[in-house]
Design an enzyme around this catalytic site. Structure first.
Site, PDB file in Angstrom:
ATOM      1  N   CYS A  24     -10.408   4.703   2.584  1.00  0.00           N
ATOM      2  CA  CYS A  24      -9.137   4.188   2.493  1.00  0.00           C
ATOM      3  C   CYS A  24      -9.161   2.693   1.996  1.00  0.00           C
ATOM      4  CB  CYS A  24      -8.273   4.411   3.576  1.00  0.00           C
ATOM      5  SG  CYS A  24      -9.304   3.548   5.159  1.00  0.00           S
ATOM      6  N   HIS A 125      -7.372   2.556   9.588  1.00  0.00           N
ATOM      7  CA  HIS A 125      -6.816   2.906   8.289  1.00  0.00           C
ATOM      8  C   HIS A 125      -6.246   1.687   7.422  1.00  0.00           C
ATOM      9  CE1 HIS A 125      -5.528   5.381   5.348  1.00  0.00           C
ATOM     10  NE2 HIS A 125      -4.163   5.004   5.224  1.00  0.00           N
TER      11      HIS A 125
END
Length: 188
Positions: A24, A125
Site C-alpha cells: 500500500c 494502511h
C-alpha cells in the site's frame, strides 16, 4: 423535433493502482504522483539504504511482502525533490492551504480478517488523496476505483472524519519550495 443530447465532458483520467500484497505504501506513492514511479524493488532498495547494516530491516515486513514504514515514503519523495510534511492533528483543517499541496498520504488503521471472520487485530494502511483537474479523489488501493471527494470542502470533510476516528496520520506531499516557505499552512 428532438434535441441533440447535451455534450458532457469526459471524466478526467485518474491513475489508480489496486492493492497487491502489503504494497500500500508503493501504491499510495504512485497514486499521489499519478504515475508508476515506484515498485516493490525500488522500495526495498530504499529500505537497504535506510538500514544498510541490518539483517532484519525495520522499515519493511520480515516476510518481504511490503508493509513499508513512513521513512520509506519520505525517502522516496525526497528522491524526487518533494517533501512529506506531517500534519499536526491539533490544527484546524481550515489552516490547510490545499492549493499548495500536491497530494496527501494518510496512514489509517485497517481491520484484519480471514475470509468472513474479522480478527481483533489492527494493521496500518497507506492511502493517497489527490486533486486531478479540479476534483479531489480518494485513491485508496483497496477501492475498486477512485472515489470522488469533490472540492476542497469534500476533502476537508474526508480528512475530518478520518482524523476523528483516531490513529490516523496525515502527510502533506509538497514541493521543497513549499515546505521551506511553510506556505502549506494558512496562519491567519
Amino acid at each position: 423535433m428532438s434535441q441533440a443530447p447535451e455534450a458532457r465532458p469526459s471524466p478526467p483520467s485518474v491513475y489508480h493502482e489496486r492493492q497487491r500484497l502489503e504494497l500500500c505504501a508503493v501504491h499510495a506513492l504512485n497514486n499521489v504522483l499519478q504515475q508508476q514511479l515506484f515498485s516493490q524493488e525500488a522500495a526495498d532498495e530504499i529500505c537497504k539504504r535506510l538500514a544498510p547494516d541490518s539483517r532484519l530491516n525495520p522499515h519493511r515486513s520480515l516476510l518481504g511482502t511490503g508493509n513499508y514504514d513512513v521513512n520509506v515514503i519520505m525517502a522516496a519523495l525526497q528522491g524526487l525533490g518533494l517533501a512529506a510534511v506531517w500534519w499536526d492533528r491539533r490544527r484546524p483543517l481550515s489552516q490547510l492551504a490545499l492549493p499548495q499541496v500536491l497530494g496527501l498520504i494518510l496512514n489509517l488503521p485497517s481491520p484484519v480478517s480471514l475470509g468472513l471472520l474479522s480478527l481483533p487485530l489492527r494493521r496500518r494502511h497507506w492511502v493517497a488523496l489527490r486533486q486531478v483537474e479540479g476534483i479531489y479523489y480518494n485513491l485508496d488501493s483497496k477501492l475498486r476505483a477512485p472515489e470522488v471527494l469533490g472540492d476542497e470542502d469534500g476533502v476537508r470533510a474526508f480528512l475530518a472524519a478520518a482524523l476523528a476516528q483516531g490513529l490516523c496520520e496525515v502527510l502533506l506531499v509538497v514541493t521543497k519550495e513549499v515546505e521551506e516557505a511553510g506556505c502549506w499552512l494558512h496562519t491567519s
